[in-house]
Write a protein that holds these residues in place. Structure first.
Motif: not given
Length: 311
Positions: A36-44, A49-56, A62-70
Motif C-alpha cells: 500500500i503506497e497511500q491510504h487509497d492506492k497500492g500495488r499487488a 509474475e513479480p515483474t508485472l505488478p497490478i495497480r489497486i 483495497l478491501c480492508r487489507s494492510f500492507s504486506g499481507e498476502t
C-alpha cells in the motif's frame, strides 16, 4: 470500565473460494503480496509474475487489507503490461492486527489519523467526557479501559486495530498509549509500527573458495566505492579500464545470493525488513553487522563476489 472483545474482520470471499478462483481462473485471479503506497492506492505483486505488478486504485478495491499481507486479487483491466485489479480477500495475515501512531482528527474525536500515509483513519470508542481519550490495556483477553486522559491538539497516540467489519468504512481500534514528542515511548512505538524491534539473525557464511559460479576477476582493476566517510555497508563500486581508444566502465554490486541461501532465516528476515533504517540516533539493520559490513562489503584488499555490468 468499558470493555471491547477483539475480533477478526469478515472476508469478502472465503479461503476455499479464493483458492478455487486461483486454481480455475489463473488468468483473472492472482495470489499477491500487497504494497500500500497511500491510504487509497497500492500495488499487488503476483507471486508467479513479480515483474508485472497490478495497480489497486481506491479504498474499496483495497478491501480492508494492510500492507504486506498476502491477498487474492481479481484483474479488472489490461493495457499492455499495465494491469489494474481489486483485492477480493486476505489469504494470509499476522495473528493480530497492527498498531499505528496517530493523531486525533480535528473536529472528530471518534477518529484517529495515522501519521503513516499508507493507512486509512481508525475509529476509536468515544469518551463521554469532552477532550479526553480512553487508554485501554489487554487484560484477560479483553481490552479494558484503565485511564482517561485529557488531550492536546499535538498529542500522538499508539492505536491498536482490533477489527474491520465489511460494513464499516474504517477499522475499529483502541488507544493503548500516549506518546509525548521526543520520548523513548515514541521511539519504541515507531519500532512496533515498522516492525523494527527484532534483531537480524546471526550469520554463518556458506560461501567457500569452491564457489562453482563462473566469474571474471577484476581484482587487478582500479575499483573504488563512493560513500560517506562513516559508511559501513560498501556494497557497490565502479571501476575504469583503459582499452586504448576507449574506456570500459564497470558497475559492481555485491552478490548477496552467493553468501545468503534462498529461503534461509537470514534471507526471510531481510525480505521482511526490506531495508536498513537510519534514524537520527539509531540505526536498525536488515542484516547481521558481521554479514553486511564484512562479507557483503567491497573492502580494500579483500576478494568479494559481485554482479557486474560493463559498458
Amino acid at each position: 470500565m468499558d470493555q471491547l472483545r477483539p475480533n477478526t474482520s469478515d472476508e469478502e470471499v472465503s479461503q476455499g473460494e479464493m483458492q478455487e478462483l486461483l486454481t480455475t481462473k489463473p488468468h483473472d485471479y492472482k495470489r499477491c503480496k500487497l504494497v500500500i503506497e497511500q491510504h487509497d492506492k497500492g500495488r499487488a505483486i503476483p507471486f508467479d509474475e513479480p515483474t508485472l505488478p497490478i495497480r489497486i486504485n481506491g479504498r474499496d478495491d483495497l478491501c480492508r487489507s494492510f500492507s504486506g499481507e498476502t491477498v487474492c486479487v481479481k484483474i479488472l483491466s489490461r493495457e499492455g503490461d499495465i494491469r489494474t485489479g481489486r483485492v477480493v480477500g486476505v489469504m494470509e495475515r499476522e495473528e493480530s492486527f497492527p498498531s499505528f501512531i496517530c493523531k486525533i482528527v480535528e473536529g472528530n474525536p471518534k477518529l484517529m489519523i495515522p501519521i503513516r500515509k499508507t493507512m486509512t483513519r481508525i475509529r476509536i470508542p468515544q469518551s463521554k467526557t469532552p477532550n479526553t481519550v480512553e487508554i485501554r490495556e489487554h487484560i484477560d483477553r479483553r481490552w479494558v479501559q484503565t485511564k482517561l486522559i485529557y488531550t492536546n491538539p499535538n498529542d500522538l497516540f499508539l492505536v491498536k486495530v482490533l477489527k474491520w467489519k465489511n460494513t464499516c468504512l474504517y477499522p475499529l481500534g483502541v488507544v493503548t498509549k500516549v506518546l509525548p514528542p521526543e520520548s523513548e515511548d515514541l521511539n519504541n512505538a515507531l519500532d512496533i509500527e515498522y516492525g523494527l524491534g527484532d534483531k537480524p539473525p546471526s550469520f554463518k557464511p556458506r560461501h567457500t573458495e569452491s564457489d562453482s559460479t563462473e566469474r571474471k576477476d577484476f581484482y587487478d582493476c582500479l575499483t573504488f566505492t563512493i560513500d560517506s566517510p562513516g559508511a559501513e555497508d560498501l556494497d557497490d563500486a565502479i571501476s575504469v579500464i583503459d582499452l586504448g581508444e576507449t574506456f570500459q566502465i564497470a558497475v559492481h554490486i555485491t552478490d548477496v545470493a552467493s553468501y545468503v541461501s534462498k529461503g534461509s532465516e537470514v534471507d526471510e528476515f531481510g525480505r521482511d525488513r526490506g531495508e536498513t533504517f537510519y534514524g537520527e540516533n539509531k540505526t536498525t539493520y536488515m542484516f547481521d553487522r558481521h554479514l553486511s559490513s564484512n562479507y557483503l562489503s567491497l573492502l580494500q584488499g579483500e576478494k568479494r563476489n559481485a554482479i557486474s555490468l560493463m559498458v
